[in-house]
Write a protein that holds these residues in place. Structure first.
Motif, PDB file in Angstrom:
ATOM      1  N   VAL A  46       0.945   5.182   0.564  1.00  0.00           N
ATOM      2  CA  VAL A  46       0.211   6.308   1.148  1.00  0.00           C
ATOM      3  C   VAL A  46       1.175   7.467   1.350  1.00  0.00           C
ATOM      4  O   VAL A  46       2.391   7.290   1.460  1.00  0.00           O
ATOM      5  N   ILE A  97       0.851  -1.203   0.000  1.00  0.00           N
ATOM      6  CA  ILE A  97       0.000   0.000   0.000  1.00  0.00           C
ATOM      7  C   ILE A  97       0.879   1.243   0.000  1.00  0.00           C
ATOM      8  O   ILE A  97       1.784   1.383   0.833  1.00  0.00           O
ATOM      9  N   GLN A 151      -7.429   2.467   3.893  1.00  0.00           N
ATOM     10  CA  GLN A 151      -6.178   1.885   3.404  1.00  0.00           C
ATOM     11  C   GLN A 151      -5.296   1.371   4.544  1.00  0.00           C
ATOM     12  O   GLN A 151      -4.350   0.628   4.310  1.00  0.00           O
TER      13      GLN A 151
END
Length: 441
Positions: free
Chosen positions: A349, A347, A397
């Protein structure tokens, strides 16, 4: 007495059939209306009629599921500060009805359990025993008595058949998650129910609970802030402990003075953060029914059915993450979140975005003093729950590692109680004293 004897007042085939027939249409409409309101639609989209129908349906479900519903209701009650009062009020009313209307065990059943657990001569261990329960809980009831040495004691007795009935109740509640979604927007109740189911075995083992209470009592013996009643005797389905007088936190939430509110809030924070360091345990059931404010100003703790074992104390990364966040060190925050599993490896971010997401939640420890209010908690809940916000998109997320699941829920629940108390105080000093990693060494 075996579990195929008298059962607690819940868990039957006919009740299951009645539950299956409960309509969910009104709950669905109420959820839709509340969703519109939270996303900026006109307030009149949520009418008094829809709120009342939702409350009525909720009570219809809760009323049929006394054991499991009381357990879930108590767990959820700490979050009601996050929703508007017109929604929270019917929910509180339903819980009060549920608790008041829970029928007690027949006296003969009480005596049979005591005989099976404490021996056939159990009466000789008490100077007096009140057959009428002083309180009802989700899996048992409490009687007041006098021990043979003259001490006033609380006798906690588990309902026969509690295990089977409670698990059946929680399975049924998972089917009615939409009812609770109408009252707690943005909260997925199903994982909470799954966690409760996973912990049922522990909560039903009064031997484990008695051991946890003994550990807390030893850790806080003679303490000037926290008092834990000592265990006098215990068995797998009975705990006898010293009686504790005091003002229930629910009463302080309803009518307490400013001094009582601030004192109770401060001591709840002390218990939350000091327990892992002093007892190796986190008290994991922060609903107000488990606490009393004594006349001498100490906080009394009376239920230890739910605890998290933290033999090494609070995880040090929590304190370190708070320190990085308050210092504005976004890259360090993201790196530690990844290291602890809050952000999965695949992920991507933005570090500053993550810090912006977390920063408002840290208001209570930015300055020396903070005032917990329902308005503040409602603001945070709306910010995270509104699907149009960056906070909501980022939150989806992030990941909550299993090791932090219970700590996270208990912390949020404790904050909810502080907001119900409308408590103000020097919370940063509690963190500085008890949370590893918060103060750089």
């Amino acid at each position: 007495m075996s579990d195929d004897g008298p059962v607690m007042p819940s868990g039957s085939v006919s009740r299951t059939a009645r539950l299956a027939s409960l309509p969910l249409g009104a709950a669905g409409r109420a959820t839709l209306g509340l969703g519109k309101r939270l996303s900026g639609r006109p307030a009149d989209a949520v009418t008094a009629e829809l709120q009342q129908r939702t409350a009525e349906q909720l009570f219809a479900v809760l009323g049929q599921l006394k054991g499991g519903a009381m357990k879930l209701g108590q767990t959820l009650s700490v979050f009601e500060a996050a929703v508007p009062e017109e929604i929270a009020a019917p929910y509180r009313e339903a819980l009060v009805k549920l608790q008041e209307e829970a029928p007690p065990m027949p006296v003969r059943t009480v005596h049979a359990v005591l005989s099976q657990q404490l021996g056939g001569t159990w009466r000789q261990r008490f100077a007096e025993f009140d057959d009428q329960p002083a309180a009802a809980a989700s899996i048992g009831q409490v009687h007041r008595a006098t021990w043979r040495d003259g001490r006033d004691v609380a006798v906690k007795i588990q309902y026969p058949g509690a295990a089977t009935a409670l698990m059946a109740d929680l399975n049924q509640l998972a089917r009615f998650a939409r009812l609770f979604a109408a009252l707690f927007p943005g909260m997925d109740v199903k994982p909470l129910i799954a966690e409760l189911k996973a912990r049922v075995a522990e909560e039903l083992d009064y031997g484990l609970e008695a051991d946890a209470q003994r550990a807390f009592a030893a850790a806080y013996a003679g303490d000037e802030q926290i008092v834990v009643p000592r265990v006098v005797a215990s068995a797998p389905k009975v705990i006898v402990s010293e009686w504790l007088e005091g003002t229930p936190l629910a009463r302080i939430i309803a009518t307490g003075t400013r001094e009582q509110r601030d004192r109770a809030g401060h001591l709840l924070a002390v218990l939350h953060f000091s327990g892992p360091q002093r007892a190796g345990l986190l008290h994991a059931d922060p609903h107000p029914g488990n606490f009393r404010l004594l006349d001498d100003g100490r906080l009394g703790v009376i239920d230890f059915g739910a605890t998290a074992r933290l033999p090494d104390g609070h995880p040090e990364p929590i304190g370190r993450l708070l320190r990085w966040a308050l210092a504005g060190k976004a890259d360090e925050v993201l790196a530690d979140l990844r290291a602890e599993g809050f952000v999965r490896p695949n992920i991507e971010v933005d570090a500053q975005g993550v810090l912006d997401y977390l920063r408002p939640l840290l208001d209570p420890v930015v300055e020396p003093r903070f005032h917990f209010t329902r308005a503040w908690m409602q603001e945070q809940a709306a910010r995270i729950a509104d699907p149009r916000t960056d906070a909501n998109r980022l939150g989806r997320q992030l990941n909550l590692p299993p090791a932090y699941l219970l700590i996270h829920r208990v912390t949020i629940g404790s904050i909810g109680v502080l907001c119900q108390l409308d408590s103000a105080g020097e919370y940063r000093s509690v963190i500085e004293e008890w949370l590893p990693g918060f103060v750089e060494k």
